[in-house]
Design a protein around this motif. Structure first.
Motif, PDB file in Angstrom:
ATOM      1  N   ASN A   1       0.830  -1.214   0.000  1.00  0.00           N
ATOM      2  CA  ASN A   1       0.000   0.000   0.000  1.00  0.00           C
ATOM      3  C   ASN A   1       0.860   1.258   0.000  1.00  0.00           C
ATOM      4  OD1 ASN A   1      -2.429  -1.361  -0.081  1.00  0.00           O
ATOM      5  ND2 ASN A   1      -2.667  -1.427   2.138  1.00  0.00           N
ATOM      6  N   TYR A   2       1.936   1.258   0.784  1.00  0.00           N
ATOM      7  CA  TYR A   2       2.847   2.410   0.780  1.00  0.00           C
ATOM      8  C   TYR A   2       3.468   2.599  -0.601  1.00  0.00           C
ATOM      9  CZ  TYR A   2       2.698   3.130   5.849  1.00  0.00           C
ATOM     10  OH  TYR A   2       2.305   3.415   7.116  1.00  0.00           O
ATOM     11  N   GLN A   3       3.898   1.502  -1.214  1.00  0.00           N
ATOM     12  CA  GLN A   3       4.511   1.588  -2.549  1.00  0.00           C
ATOM     13  C   GLN A   3       3.487   2.072  -3.582  1.00  0.00           C
ATOM     14  OE1 GLN A   3       6.030  -2.399  -2.939  1.00  0.00           O
ATOM     15  NE2 GLN A   3       8.067  -1.816  -2.242  1.00  0.00           N
ATOM     16  N   LEU A   4       2.259   1.584  -3.486  1.00  0.00           N
ATOM     17  CA  LEU A   4       1.221   1.997  -4.430  1.00  0.00           C
ATOM     18  C   LEU A   4       0.933   3.492  -4.290  1.00  0.00           C
ATOM     19  CD1 LEU A   4      -0.891   1.277  -6.548  1.00  0.00           C
ATOM     20  CD2 LEU A   4      -2.438   0.626  -4.694  1.00  0.00           C
ATOM     21  N   MET A   5       0.847   3.980  -3.043  1.00  0.00           N
ATOM     22  CA  MET A   5       0.623   5.418  -2.843  1.00  0.00           C
ATOM     23  C   MET A   5       1.785   6.224  -3.414  1.00  0.00           C
ATOM     24  SD  MET A   5      -1.239   5.863   0.879  1.00  0.00           S
ATOM     25  CE  MET A   5       0.025   5.017   1.801  1.00  0.00           C
ATOM     26  N   GLY A   6       3.003   5.719  -3.232  1.00  0.00           N
ATOM     27  CA  GLY A   6       4.177   6.409  -3.773  1.00  0.00           C
ATOM     28  C   GLY A   6       4.148   6.466  -5.286  1.00  0.00           C
ATOM     29  N   LEU A   7       3.756   5.362  -5.921  1.00  0.00           N
ATOM     30  CA  LEU A   7       3.648   5.330  -7.384  1.00  0.00           C
ATOM     31  C   LEU A   7       2.619   6.334  -7.886  1.00  0.00           C
ATOM     32  CD1 LEU A   7       3.707   1.505  -8.196  1.00  0.00           C
ATOM     33  CD2 LEU A   7       5.356   3.206  -8.970  1.00  0.00           C
ATOM     34  N   GLN A   8       1.465   6.365  -7.241  1.00  0.00           N
ATOM     35  CA  GLN A   8       0.400   7.269  -7.683  1.00  0.00           C
ATOM     36  C   GLN A   8       0.796   8.726  -7.496  1.00  0.00           C
ATOM     37  OE1 GLN A   8      -2.769   5.627  -5.314  1.00  0.00           O
ATOM     38  NE2 GLN A   8      -3.521   4.346  -6.985  1.00  0.00           N
ATOM     39  N   GLN A   9       1.444   9.027  -6.375  1.00  0.00           N
ATOM     40  CA  GLN A   9       1.867  10.413  -6.128  1.00  0.00           C
ATOM     41  C   GLN A   9       2.937  10.833  -7.138  1.00  0.00           C
ATOM     42  OE1 GLN A   9       3.331  11.156  -2.195  1.00  0.00           O
ATOM     43  NE2 GLN A   9       3.871  13.268  -2.636  1.00  0.00           N
ATOM     44  N   ALA A  10       3.904   9.953  -7.388  1.00  0.00           N
ATOM     45  CA  ALA A  10       4.969  10.283  -8.335  1.00  0.00           C
ATOM     46  C   ALA A  10       4.408  10.455  -9.745  1.00  0.00           C
ATOM     47  CB  ALA A  10       6.044   9.192  -8.316  1.00  0.00           C
ATOM     48  N   ALA A  11       3.455   9.630 -10.136  1.00  0.00           N
ATOM     49  CA  ALA A  11       2.843   9.762 -11.467  1.00  0.00           C
ATOM     50  C   ALA A  11       2.095  11.086 -11.577  1.00  0.00           C
ATOM     51  CB  ALA A  11       1.891   8.587 -11.721  1.00  0.00           C
ATOM     52  N   HIS A  12       1.408  11.484 -10.500  1.00  0.00           N
ATOM     53  CA  HIS A  12       0.696  12.766 -10.502  1.00  0.00           C
ATOM     54  C   HIS A  12       1.681  13.924 -10.660  1.00  0.00           C
ATOM     55  CE1 HIS A  12      -2.274  15.803  -9.498  1.00  0.00           C
ATOM     56  NE2 HIS A  12      -1.436  16.283  -8.601  1.00  0.00           N
ATOM     57  N   GLU A  13       2.802  13.858  -9.943  1.00  0.00           N
ATOM     58  CA  GLU A  13       3.812  14.916 -10.041  1.00  0.00           C
ATOM     59  C   GLU A  13       4.414  14.965 -11.438  1.00  0.00           C
ATOM     60  OE1 GLU A  13       5.125  14.557  -5.337  1.00  0.00           O
ATOM     61  OE2 GLU A  13       6.513  13.915  -6.899  1.00  0.00           O
TER      62      GLU A  13
END
Length: 192
Positions: free
Chosen positions: A137-149
């Motif tokens: 879940n932490y990795q998934l949130m990191g992926l989504q945030q980085a993609a948004h940025e």
């Protein structure tokens, strides 16, 4: 992996070829082991050269030659955004598969010990699965945030490229008018 190719969880993946040379790509999410993107070449400065003072005037050099027009930039931006979406989906799928593999390995290890101390091993397994899920879940949130940025940076870079094109276009028009004036021999209206 091939030299210069980005990696997605250790797998080389090429970025859209028509997109990379025009403006800088968003930063890679190297810490995630996924979505590593190539850095694109920066624009070269194309200074305006005034026409020679003496002799026959020469047509001005077009400053927009070699620059992508706004439509191309928009198409390239859309292609890159679609590529980011596809890459995010691929990384999420790989993360889910990795999560499943880790959980399966934990189940197999637990199954061998269940006969000796069934209750203890079962509780250990559930705690470990929860830990793996939390990490995923932490990795998934990191992926989504980085993609948004990256999408936000992509939008900003596209806007900058369009602005640069429009500025060069105005300079082109000024140079063309100056050339026309010189070609006509610098004629001025009477009474001026």
């Amino acid at each position: 992996a091939a030299a210069g190719m980005p990696l997605y969880a250790g797998v080389p993946v090429a970025a859209p070829a028509s997109y990379a040379p025009h403006y800088a790509a968003p930063l890679a999410m190297e810490g995630m082991g996924c979505m590593a993107l190539p850095a694109a070449a920066a624009y070269g400065a194309m200074p305006w050269t005034p026409p020679p003072v003496s002799g026959r005037p020469q047509p001005p050099q077009r400053l927009t030659d070699g620059l992508p027009d706004p439509l191309s930039i928009e198409q390239q931006k859309n292609a890159y955004a679609n590529s980011l979406e596809a890459q995010l989906a691929q990384c999420v799928k790989m993360l889910e598969q990795q999560n499943d593999v880790q959980k399966e390995a934990l189940r197999q290890a637990a199954k061998q010990q269940i006969e000796q101390y069934n209750m203890q091993v079962d509780q250990q397994l559930k705690a470990q699965e929860m830990s793996v899920d939390q990490q995923a879940n932490y990795q998934l949130m990191g992926l989504q945030q980085a993609a948004h940025e990256q999408k936000a940076l992509l939008e900003q870079q596209a806007n900058q490229a369009i602005l640069e094109y429009e500025q060069k276009k105005v300079q082109d028009e000024f140079a063309r008018q100056q050339y026309e004036y010189q070609r006509r021999g610098g004629e001025r209206p009477r009474g001026v």
